[in-house]
Design an enzyme around this catalytic site. Structure first.
Site, mmCIF file in Angstrom:
data_model
loop_
_atom_site.group_PDB
_atom_site.id
_atom_site.type_symbol
_atom_site.label_atom_id
_atom_site.label_comp_id
_atom_site.label_asym_id
_atom_site.label_seq_id
_atom_site.Cartn_x
_atom_site.Cartn_y
_atom_site.Cartn_z
ATOM 1 N N GLU A 167 0.651 -0.789 0.202
ATOM 2 C CA GLU A 167 -0.125 -0.208 -0.052
ATOM 3 C C GLU A 167 0.799 1.215 0.081
ATOM 4 O OE1 GLU A 167 -3.316 0.825 -0.307
ATOM 5 O OE2 GLU A 167 -2.426 3.249 0.134
ATOM 6 N N ARG A 190 -16.618 5.409 6.995
ATOM 7 C CA ARG A 190 -15.518 4.279 6.357
ATOM 8 C C ARG A 190 -14.169 4.342 7.080
ATOM 9 N NH1 ARG A 190 -15.146 4.790 0.237
ATOM 10 N NH2 ARG A 190 -16.707 5.328 -0.459
ATOM 11 N N TYR A 212 -27.993 9.549 5.440
ATOM 12 C CA TYR A 212 -27.410 8.130 6.844
ATOM 13 C C TYR A 212 -26.857 9.081 7.639
ATOM 14 C CZ TYR A 212 -24.373 6.370 4.016
ATOM 15 O OH TYR A 212 -22.495 6.471 3.140
ATOM 16 N N ASP A 264 -12.794 -1.130 -7.888
ATOM 17 C CA ASP A 264 -12.628 -0.378 -8.582
ATOM 18 C C ASP A 264 -11.176 0.093 -9.834
ATOM 19 O OD1 ASP A 264 -14.665 0.708 -7.886
ATOM 20 O OD2 ASP A 264 -13.264 2.521 -6.720
HETATM 21 C C1 LIG Z 1 -19.437 9.810 -3.597
HETATM 22 C C2 LIG Z 1 -19.686 7.914 -2.978
HETATM 23 C C3 LIG Z 1 -20.122 7.321 -1.771
HETATM 24 C C4 LIG Z 1 -20.173 5.798 -2.548
HETATM 25 N N1 LIG Z 1 -20.913 5.394 -1.535
HETATM 26 C C5 LIG Z 1 -20.593 3.585 -1.350
HETATM 27 C C6 LIG Z 1 -20.990 3.149 -1.014
HETATM 28 O O1 LIG Z 1 -22.649 3.493 0.216
HETATM 29 N N2 LIG Z 1 -21.297 1.608 -0.607
HETATM 30 C C7 LIG Z 1 -20.878 1.301 -1.474
HETATM 31 O O2 LIG Z 1 -20.818 0.191 -1.552
HETATM 32 N N3 LIG Z 1 -19.599 1.460 -2.338
HETATM 33 C C8 LIG Z 1 -19.753 3.021 -1.638
HETATM 34 N N4 LIG Z 1 -19.221 3.990 -2.717
HETATM 35 C C9 LIG Z 1 -17.913 3.296 -4.086
HETATM 36 C C10 LIG Z 1 -16.687 2.862 -2.964
HETATM 37 O O3 LIG Z 1 -16.029 4.058 -1.936
HETATM 38 C C11 LIG Z 1 -15.576 1.603 -3.693
HETATM 39 O O4 LIG Z 1 -16.039 1.486 -4.931
HETATM 40 C C12 LIG Z 1 -14.265 1.662 -2.997
HETATM 41 O O5 LIG Z 1 -13.908 2.254 -2.456
HETATM 42 C C13 LIG Z 1 -13.549 1.008 -3.925
HETATM 43 O O6 LIG Z 1 -12.442 -0.431 -3.077
HETATM 44 P P1 LIG Z 1 -11.337 -0.488 -3.708
HETATM 45 O O7 LIG Z 1 -10.695 -1.020 -3.185
HETATM 46 O O8 LIG Z 1 -11.567 -1.243 -4.927
HETATM 47 O O9 LIG Z 1 -10.213 0.836 -4.900
HETATM 48 P P2 LIG Z 1 -9.738 2.103 -3.053
HETATM 49 O O10 LIG Z 1 -10.873 2.103 -2.033
HETATM 50 O O11 LIG Z 1 -9.856 3.003 -3.862
HETATM 51 O O12 LIG Z 1 -9.001 1.399 -2.514
HETATM 52 C C14 LIG Z 1 -7.258 1.141 -3.551
HETATM 53 C C15 LIG Z 1 -6.006 1.623 -2.716
HETATM 54 O O13 LIG Z 1 -4.900 1.387 -3.697
HETATM 55 C C16 LIG Z 1 -3.853 1.613 -2.632
HETATM 56 N N5 LIG Z 1 -3.102 2.382 -4.463
HETATM 57 C C17 LIG Z 1 -3.613 2.699 -5.554
HETATM 58 N N6 LIG Z 1 -2.417 2.830 -5.997
HETATM 59 C C18 LIG Z 1 -1.367 2.325 -5.284
HETATM 60 C C19 LIG Z 1 -0.038 1.883 -5.902
HETATM 61 N N7 LIG Z 1 1.032 2.301 -7.013
HETATM 62 N N8 LIG Z 1 1.017 1.404 -5.451
HETATM 63 C C20 LIG Z 1 -0.003 0.902 -3.907
HETATM 64 N N9 LIG Z 1 -0.797 1.550 -3.378
HETATM 65 C C21 LIG Z 1 -1.644 1.450 -4.876
HETATM 66 C C22 LIG Z 1 -4.701 2.750 -2.886
HETATM 67 O O14 LIG Z 1 -3.557 4.042 -1.992
HETATM 68 C C23 LIG Z 1 -5.795 2.608 -1.573
HETATM 69 O O15 LIG Z 1 -5.357 2.522 -0.477
HETATM 70 C C24 LIG Z 1 -18.719 4.929 -3.184
HETATM 71 C C25 LIG Z 1 -18.336 5.921 -4.393
HETATM 72 C C26 LIG Z 1 -18.767 7.565 -4.311
HETATM 73 C C27 LIG Z 1 -17.811 8.123 -4.999
#
Ligand SMILES: Cc1cc2nc3c(=O)[nH]c(=O)nc-3n(C[C@H](O)[C@H](O)[C@H](O)COP(=O)(O)OP(=O)(O)OC[C@H]3O[C@@H](n4cnc5c(N)ncnc54)[C@H](O)[C@@H]3O)c2cc1C
Length: 388
Positions: A32, A106, A209, A289
């Site tokens: 990370e 979160r 909420y 994502d």
């Molecule tokens: C306004 C809003 C409201 C939302 N509400 C909801 C909800 O109520 N319920 C729901 O299910 N979803 C919700 N979402 C969606 C949700 O926030 C995301 O889909 C989710 O957080 C994605 O998780 P992830 O682990 O894929 O990515 P992320 O949470 O983005 O984690 C990626 C991680 O990778 C690390 N990283 C990035 N690049 C590198 C690199 N090159 N080297 C090392 N580390 C790196 C980052 O630092 C980060 O810690 C919402 C989104 C938004 C914008």
């Protein structure tokens, strides 16, 4: 297959994947970039399809200690506050979808996942390392071993996505979100602490909420934006804030005041990742994502990352053939992600409707009884539940 896997990114997807994989006997390195895990943004809705997996990981007790299980998810008109629909949640969600619906900060979810990762001897967390350049080499330099497989859980701006031929691209969705919190006192008379409340208006909507952790509410206001809004910097912050409040100028006075006085609203251009490959058949697979970021109109992005994590661990544990495992993962998850994206697109259309469409939407919603409204969520929230 050797049992060493590297996960890039310790967000919801990466941490959940680490737990799912180690439960299946894999040895996992998590890399990370952040030196300290702190979550930006405030609240998160965790629907039953995701909480079921967190419960299987033994995290339900920790979640219950901090989250709220709202009694209902309600839709109301943002101008008149007239109720439009209400989907039962709380006890009803546990009975119907065999898992709870919870809302929490979160940071709480991240703390709970992190504590579980730290308690797992087969998880090795490497904070403060950003992966750039050749990921295999960069990871080996950090961990001292070359991983059999790299899981790109590095979010929407994924670096790992560049290594997967035919992967999707980031695109602006045409909407921006403003995220903020308000105190319980400020929201008195407008927001109920036992509800997820969605207020709908023309080209804008607001979701609120409760968050126990701050004794207040999380607010997400989503409005339509222009291409020039797709970047974080470049426009004067006051102009931006003025534009956003203008989108709610015809709304109920109390809601407008709430938005105007909210604590430090933060600006989020909403981007998505277009359809594309999620894996290269050999060394890298993307989840969450990084693979398929979607708009938050169905509140499912984190839930999909959690589902991906669980599905990937199952596929990898089922066979020693890594190419087969990655193919089964991708083909198995694609229809589900496509269906959730369609629901998010439909919600966007319905929530922001105006003119005759808005009237039609309100009529259709008022004609649906509680059973029809709940049944509309069975495919989404009941995913992975034992057959009824
Ligand atoms: C306004 C809003 C409201 C939302 N509400 C909801 C909800 O109520 N319920 C729901 O299910 N979803 C919700 N979402 C969606 C949700 O926030 C995301 O889909 C989710 O957080 C994605 O998780 P992830 O682990 O894929 O990515 P992320 O949470 O983005 O984690 C990626 C991680 O990778 C690390 N990283 C990035 N690049 C590198 C690199 N090159 N080297 C090392 N580390 C790196 C980052 O630092 C980060 O810690 C919402 C989104 C938004 C914008």
């Amino acid at each position: 297959m050797s049992k060493t896997i590297a996960i890039v990114g310790a967000g919801v997807g990466g941490l959940t994947a680490a737990l799912c994989l180690t439960r299946r006997g894999f040895e996992v390195d998590i890399i990370e970039q952040a030196a300290l895990l702190t979550e930006v943004g405030a609240g998160l809705q965790i629907s039953p399809n995701a909480s079921r997996i967190l419960a299987e990981l033994g995290l339900l007790g920790a979640l219950e200690a901090v989250w709220t299980e709202p009694d209902a998810i309600t839709l109301a008109d943002g101008m008149s506050l007239r109720p439009l629909a209400s989907v039962a949640s709380g006890r009803f969600a546990r009975d119907r979808w065999h898992a709870p619906y919870g809302v929490l900060h979160r940071a709480s979810l991240q703390r709970i996942l992190l504590a579980a990762v730290e308690a797992e001897p087969r998880c090795h967390l490497h904070l403060g390392h950003r992966i750039d350049g050749d990921p295999q080499r960069a990871i080996a330099a950090i961990t001292g071993r070359t991983p059999t497989l790299i899981v790109g859980a590095d979010g929407i701006w994924s670096r790992l996505r560049n290594t997967v031929p035919g992967a999707g691209r980031v695109q602006f969705s045409g909407n921006v979100a403003w995220r903020m919190t308000v105190t319980r006192h400020a929201a008195a008379g407008l927001l109920r602490p036992d509800r997820v409340s969605a207020f709908l208006g023309s080209r804008a909507h607001l979701v609120a909420y409760p968050l126990r952790e701050i004794d207040g509410f999380n607010l997400v206001a989503i409005i339509e934006g222009k291409e020039t809004d797709s970047v974080w910097v470049g426009k004067d912050a006051d102009v931006r804030r003025h534009d956003y409040l203008a989108a709610f100028s015809a709304w109920n006075h109390g809601l407008r005041t709430l938005l105007k006085n909210a604590d430090s609203p933060s600006y989020w251009p909403l981007c998505t990742v277009s359809d594309g490959a999620w894996q290269d058949g050999a060394k890298t697979v993307l989840i969450g994502d990084a693979a398929h970021a979607m708009t938050p109109f169905a509140a499912q992005g984190a839930a999909m990352a959690i589902e991906d994590a669980s599905a990937l661990a199952t596929c990898l544990a089922d066979t020693n053939d890594i190419t087969l495992a990655l193919r089964v993962f991708e083909t198995g998850r694609r229809p589900r992600i496509a269906q959730v994206r369609r629901r998010a697109a439909f919600n966007r259309f319905a929530y922001h409707a105006r003119g005759p469409l808005r009237i039609g939407r309100n009529v259709i919603l008022s004609m649906k009884g509680p059973e029809a409204l709940a049944a509309d969520f069975d495919w989404l929230y009941g995913y992975g539940a034992p057959a009824r």
